[in-house]
Design a protein around this motif. Structure first.
Motif, PDB file in Angstrom:
ATOM      1  N   TRP A 199     -41.868 -58.324  49.039  1.00  0.00           N
ATOM      2  CA  TRP A 199     -42.970 -58.977  48.327  1.00  0.00           C
ATOM      3  C   TRP A 199     -42.427 -60.247  47.707  1.00  0.00           C
ATOM      4  O   TRP A 199     -41.317 -60.257  47.154  1.00  0.00           O
ATOM      5  CB  TRP A 199     -43.538 -58.058  47.247  1.00  0.00           C
ATOM      6  CG  TRP A 199     -44.218 -56.834  47.796  1.00  0.00           C
ATOM      7  CD1 TRP A 199     -45.548 -56.683  48.070  1.00  0.00           C
ATOM      8  CD2 TRP A 199     -43.605 -55.585  48.158  1.00  0.00           C
ATOM      9  NE1 TRP A 199     -45.812 -55.430  48.571  1.00  0.00           N
ATOM     10  CE2 TRP A 199     -44.627 -54.721  48.630  1.00  0.00           C
ATOM     11  CE3 TRP A 199     -42.300 -55.099  48.118  1.00  0.00           C
ATOM     12  CZ2 TRP A 199     -44.378 -53.428  49.053  1.00  0.00           C
ATOM     13  CZ3 TRP A 199     -42.047 -53.806  48.546  1.00  0.00           C
ATOM     14  CH2 TRP A 199     -43.085 -52.983  49.005  1.00  0.00           C
ATOM     15  N   MET A 200     -43.181 -61.339  47.776  1.00  0.00           N
ATOM     16  CA  MET A 200     -42.656 -62.628  47.325  1.00  0.00           C
ATOM     17  C   MET A 200     -43.798 -63.554  46.916  1.00  0.00           C
ATOM     18  O   MET A 200     -44.970 -63.340  47.276  1.00  0.00           O
ATOM     19  CB  MET A 200     -41.830 -63.280  48.427  1.00  0.00           C
ATOM     20  CG  MET A 200     -42.636 -63.684  49.658  1.00  0.00           C
ATOM     21  SD  MET A 200     -41.611 -63.990  51.133  1.00  0.00           S
ATOM     22  CE  MET A 200     -41.221 -62.300  51.621  1.00  0.00           C
ATOM     23  N   ALA A 201     -43.450 -64.587  46.137  1.00  0.00           N
ATOM     24  CA  ALA A 201     -44.390 -65.642  45.796  1.00  0.00           C
ATOM     25  C   ALA A 201     -44.319 -66.720  46.870  1.00  0.00           C
ATOM     26  O   ALA A 201     -43.225 -67.102  47.303  1.00  0.00           O
ATOM     27  CB  ALA A 201     -44.057 -66.226  44.433  1.00  0.00           C
ATOM     28  N   LYS A 246     -46.874 -59.973  51.148  1.00  0.00           N
ATOM     29  CA  LYS A 246     -46.105 -58.800  51.564  1.00  0.00           C
ATOM     30  C   LYS A 246     -45.712 -59.030  53.017  1.00  0.00           C
ATOM     31  O   LYS A 246     -46.556 -59.377  53.853  1.00  0.00           O
ATOM     32  CB  LYS A 246     -46.946 -57.526  51.449  1.00  0.00           C
ATOM     33  CG  LYS A 246     -46.252 -56.278  51.996  1.00  0.00           C
ATOM     34  CD  LYS A 246     -47.227 -55.104  52.093  1.00  0.00           C
ATOM     35  CE  LYS A 246     -46.583 -53.907  52.770  1.00  0.00           C
ATOM     36  NZ  LYS A 246     -47.556 -52.797  53.012  1.00  0.00           N
ATOM     37  N   LEU A 247     -44.431 -58.870  53.313  1.00  0.00           N
ATOM     38  CA  LEU A 247     -43.909 -59.132  54.653  1.00  0.00           C
ATOM     39  C   LEU A 247     -43.262 -57.878  55.202  1.00  0.00           C
ATOM     40  O   LEU A 247     -42.406 -57.270  54.545  1.00  0.00           O
ATOM     41  CB  LEU A 247     -42.881 -60.268  54.601  1.00  0.00           C
ATOM     42  CG  LEU A 247     -42.102 -60.568  55.889  1.00  0.00           C
ATOM     43  CD1 LEU A 247     -43.041 -61.061  56.987  1.00  0.00           C
ATOM     44  CD2 LEU A 247     -41.003 -61.599  55.620  1.00  0.00           C
ATOM     45  N   ASP A 248     -43.668 -57.470  56.407  1.00  0.00           N
ATOM     46  CA  ASP A 248     -42.992 -56.398  57.134  1.00  0.00           C
ATOM     47  C   ASP A 248     -41.777 -57.027  57.795  1.00  0.00           C
ATOM     48  O   ASP A 248     -41.902 -57.832  58.725  1.00  0.00           O
ATOM     49  CB  ASP A 248     -43.935 -55.793  58.173  1.00  0.00           C
ATOM     50  CG  ASP A 248     -43.353 -54.553  58.845  1.00  0.00           C
ATOM     51  OD1 ASP A 248     -42.158 -54.571  59.187  1.00  0.00           O
ATOM     52  OD2 ASP A 248     -44.095 -53.578  59.057  1.00  0.00           O
ATOM     53  N   LEU A 249     -40.583 -56.676  57.314  1.00  0.00           N
ATOM     54  CA  LEU A 249     -39.361 -57.313  57.784  1.00  0.00           C
ATOM     55  C   LEU A 249     -39.002 -56.923  59.210  1.00  0.00           C
ATOM     56  O   LEU A 249     -38.178 -57.571  59.843  1.00  0.00           O
ATOM     57  CB  LEU A 249     -38.199 -56.956  56.847  1.00  0.00           C
ATOM     58  CG  LEU A 249     -38.347 -57.484  55.414  1.00  0.00           C
ATOM     59  CD1 LEU A 249     -37.345 -56.810  54.486  1.00  0.00           C
ATOM     60  CD2 LEU A 249     -38.175 -58.991  55.385  1.00  0.00           C
ATOM     61  N   THR A 257     -41.600 -56.087  61.791  1.00  0.00           N
ATOM     62  CA  THR A 257     -42.597 -56.569  62.747  1.00  0.00           C
ATOM     63  C   THR A 257     -43.059 -58.002  62.469  1.00  0.00           C
ATOM     64  O   THR A 257     -43.640 -58.640  63.328  1.00  0.00           O
ATOM     65  CB  THR A 257     -43.830 -55.657  62.727  1.00  0.00           C
ATOM     66  OG1 THR A 257     -44.498 -55.801  61.460  1.00  0.00           O
ATOM     67  CG2 THR A 257     -43.433 -54.202  62.938  1.00  0.00           C
ATOM     68  N   GLY A 258     -42.826 -58.490  61.252  1.00  0.00           N
ATOM     69  CA  GLY A 258     -43.315 -59.811  60.878  1.00  0.00           C
ATOM     70  C   GLY A 258     -44.759 -59.815  60.405  1.00  0.00           C
ATOM     71  O   GLY A 258     -45.300 -60.876  60.074  1.00  0.00           O
ATOM     72  N   GLU A 259     -45.415 -58.644  60.343  1.00  0.00           N
ATOM     73  CA  GLU A 259     -46.794 -58.591  59.863  1.00  0.00           C
ATOM     74  C   GLU A 259     -46.848 -59.011  58.401  1.00  0.00           C
ATOM     75  O   GLU A 259     -45.962 -58.697  57.613  1.00  0.00           O
ATOM     76  CB  GLU A 259     -47.365 -57.181  60.025  1.00  0.00           C
ATOM     77  CG  GLU A 259     -48.842 -57.071  59.688  1.00  0.00           C
ATOM     78  CD  GLU A 259     -49.414 -55.685  59.939  1.00  0.00           C
ATOM     79  OE1 GLU A 259     -50.632 -55.518  59.766  1.00  0.00           O
ATOM     80  OE2 GLU A 259     -48.632 -54.772  60.293  1.00  0.00           O
ATOM     81  N   ARG A 260     -47.926 -59.737  58.031  1.00  0.00           N
ATOM     82  CA  ARG A 260     -48.046 -60.283  56.687  1.00  0.00           C
ATOM     83  C   ARG A 260     -49.382 -59.905  56.061  1.00  0.00           C
ATOM     84  O   ARG A 260     -50.400 -59.827  56.740  1.00  0.00           O
ATOM     85  CB  ARG A 260     -47.924 -61.811  56.718  1.00  0.00           C
ATOM     86  CG  ARG A 260     -46.552 -62.317  57.136  1.00  0.00           C
ATOM     87  CD  ARG A 260     -46.599 -63.788  57.512  1.00  0.00           C
ATOM     88  NE  ARG A 260     -45.271 -64.341  57.783  1.00  0.00           N
ATOM     89  CZ  ARG A 260     -44.629 -64.195  58.940  1.00  0.00           C
ATOM     90  NH1 ARG A 260     -45.204 -63.511  59.951  1.00  0.00           N
ATOM     91  NH2 ARG A 260     -43.436 -64.722  59.114  1.00  0.00           N
ATOM     92  N   TRP A 261     -49.353 -59.719  54.764  1.00  0.00           N
ATOM     93  CA  TRP A 261     -50.550 -59.550  53.943  1.00  0.00           C
ATOM     94  C   TRP A 261     -50.477 -60.603  52.849  1.00  0.00           C
ATOM     95  O   TRP A 261     -49.399 -60.923  52.340  1.00  0.00           O
ATOM     96  CB  TRP A 261     -50.600 -58.163  53.302  1.00  0.00           C
ATOM     97  CG  TRP A 261     -50.709 -57.017  54.251  1.00  0.00           C
ATOM     98  CD1 TRP A 261     -51.823 -56.286  54.563  1.00  0.00           C
ATOM     99  CD2 TRP A 261     -49.631 -56.422  55.006  1.00  0.00           C
ATOM    100  NE1 TRP A 261     -51.523 -55.294  55.462  1.00  0.00           N
ATOM    101  CE2 TRP A 261     -50.184 -55.351  55.751  1.00  0.00           C
ATOM    102  CE3 TRP A 261     -48.270 -56.684  55.132  1.00  0.00           C
ATOM    103  CZ2 TRP A 261     -49.419 -54.550  56.595  1.00  0.00           C
ATOM    104  CZ3 TRP A 261     -47.501 -55.902  55.970  1.00  0.00           C
ATOM    105  CH2 TRP A 261     -48.078 -54.847  56.690  1.00  0.00           C
ATOM    106  N   LEU A 262     -51.629 -61.154  52.459  1.00  0.00           N
ATOM    107  CA  LEU A 262     -51.627 -62.242  51.486  1.00  0.00           C
ATOM    108  C   LEU A 262     -52.707 -62.024  50.450  1.00  0.00           C
ATOM    109  O   LEU A 262     -53.841 -61.661  50.764  1.00  0.00           O
ATOM    110  CB  LEU A 262     -51.869 -63.592  52.197  1.00  0.00           C
ATOM    111  CG  LEU A 262     -51.457 -64.838  51.432  1.00  0.00           C
ATOM    112  CD1 LEU A 262     -49.946 -64.979  51.406  1.00  0.00           C
ATOM    113  CD2 LEU A 262     -52.088 -66.082  52.060  1.00  0.00           C
TER     114      LEU A 262
END
Length: 483
Positions: A382-384, A400-403, A405-410
């Motif tokens: 999780w990051m800014a 939020k980054l799936d390290l 698969t690269g899937e992202r939530w914003l």
């Protein structure tokens, strides 16, 4: 505030810069959500630190990092929240409060009134206690990495004064503002931290404390070159430092022309170096060439035993980002500054070869994993991040980054909101790595005040938004202390 931001959204500089102000109140009282509900299982305190005073007698700090530290505590219990904020009553803060003016220079360029004659050869540094705040034993520690911590009462936030941690530290000894918390790699949980004595040859002191605050491991290592180290990472067997390729010329600081941090400069064409220090204290450190770029913060590190690799995830900048002596930080041109990007370095422990992979091209900062995965392979971060996918802007969203698969939530606070460091809090007893909450302080440009937003760590949906009766400037680091 929306879950799905528009890619065309832009920020208003007046909204962003309005957060830079003095905190005029010290409050103590209940706060309630304007939307959603506070999870009943969320029990503990979110502590945040950052500059709370940015101007004295009409003189503004040259850089916000020179501001006096102020602690904000948000305590959660039974679906209710309580807010308390207090300045850290350092010796310098009290002296300047009494005098009503600046008495000290700042590390990041703030000068006393009076020009060169007033600043030249005044090498005193005010311990501003503004960078991080952590719980250790029965004390709350306000940290500033160039000197000793200040001890506070964890409940009232009353300043108890400088602490040498029962004789562990020498007076004025550097103590990092970026400890790492080992969740129990060797049994009990530990706080792992360091101090640096920098020079042509630099000494790094690595310290480990148990949950009660007792020192349980201590070692010193010497390295060639000037050490600029803000953060590090840990695994069960290693403490991982990245020594950036920087030079330090103290003369402009001595002669009153610049702050000490402004005397740092990158070494063009040179690479940094990983310093891998065995946490056991046995054997020599491993020195391995690092990729080009500058690193303030690491996300995490872990050991890939099958591949024989040490894996380090860090936020890289193309160069050292700095604000020049003649630049007003409130008018800084973001496009002139390099953006931070999350990269993974795989270090082959047998050959020393390093393979680098870009994990997140979007400009980001203040990344963290589930604290139970600190030092172990984690699936999620999780990051800014910036609202725009490319380029440098203020941080306005949480990703939020799936390290794997690269899937992202914003989740976005744009166009009028600006985020600070997210803190991931696992749900008590949770088995899933992303079962919990993300707590983040927001600067709400529309209200001219701060909000605390609670997000579901799984999908970044809003759990609650709590408007605070307080205007808190952008902070630095914070931590969660479970009840």
């Amino acid at each position: 505030m929306t879950v799905a931001p528009s890619p065309q959204a832009t920020f208003d500089r007046a909204d962003w810069s309005s957060a830079f102000r003095n905190v005029g109140q010290e409050l103590d009282g209940a706060v309630e959500p304007i939307s959603g509900t506070i999870p009943a299982e969320l029990a503990g305190t979110l502590y945040r630190n950052g500059p709370g005073r940015l101007e004295r007698d009409g003189v503004w700090m040259h850089h916000p990092f020179d501001g006096d530290g102020m602690i904000t505590a948000l305590r959660f219990e039974g679906g209710k929240a309580h807010l308390r904020n207090r300045f850290v009553r350092t010796e310098g803060f009290e002296a300047e409060e009494k005098a009503g003016k600046l008495l000290y220079r700042g590390v990041f360029g703030t000068q006393k009134p009076g020009g060169l004659l007033a600043n030249a050869f005044d090498l005193r540094l005010k311990n501003i206690a503004n960078t991080h705040v952590v719980r250790l034993g029965d004390q709350l520690l306000a940290l500033w990495e160039a000197s000793s911590p200040h001890a506070l009462d964890p409940e009232t936030l009353e300043t108890r004064g400088l602490t040498l941690l029962d004789g562990v530290l020498a007076p004025g000894e550097a103590f990092s503002a970026h400890p790492r918390f080992d969740p129990g790699h060797h049994g009990d949980a530990r706080m792992v931290t360091f101090g640096v004595k920098a020079g042509p040859t630099s000494t790094v002191r690595l310290m480990e404390f148990d949950a009660a605050g007792a020192l349980v491991a201590d070692q010193r290592r010497r390295f060639k070159g000037f050490a600029f180290l803000h953060d590090f990472a840990i695994t069960p067997n290693w403490a991982v430092f990245l020594q950036n390729a920087v030079a330090f010329n103290p003369l402009p600081f001595v002669f009153g022309q610049k702050g000490a941090a402004q005397c740092l400069s990158s070494k063009p064409g040179q690479k940094g170096q990983f310093w891998l220090v065995p946490r056991s204290g046995e054997g020599e450190p491993r020195l391995i060439e690092a990729p080009e770029g500058f690193v303030f913060h690491h996300l995490n590190a872990f050991e890939d035993a099958q591949a024989g690799e040490l894996v380090v995830d860090s936020i890289f900048y193309a160069d050292f980002p700095s604000i020049g002596p003649d630049v007003d930080f409130r008018q800084v041109d973001f496009q002139s500054l390099p953006e931070g990007q999350l990269k993974r370095c795989r270090i082959d422990l047998s050959t020393g070869a390093v393979h680098t992979e870009l994990l997140e091209p979007r400009c980001c900062e203040f990344a963290m994993v589930n604290p139970h995965r600190q030092g172990l392979e984690a699936r999620y971060a999780w990051m800014a991040v910036t609202e725009r996918e490319r380029g440098n802007d203020p941080l306005q969203a949480i990703e939020k980054l799936d390290l794997g698969t690269g899937e992202r939530w914003l989740w976005s606070a744009a166009p009028r909101g600006f985020v600070t460091e997210p803190v991931m809090v696992p749900r008590p007893g949770a088995s899933a790595e992303d079962d919990g909450w993300v707590l983040v302080l927001i600067w709400n440009g529309a209200r001219g005040a701060s909000d605390l937003v609670i997000l579901n760590a799984h999908d970044l949906s809003e759990q609650a938004v709590i408007p605070l009766p307080l205007a808190i400037p952008y902070g630095l680091h914070g931590s969660w202390a479970a009840a």
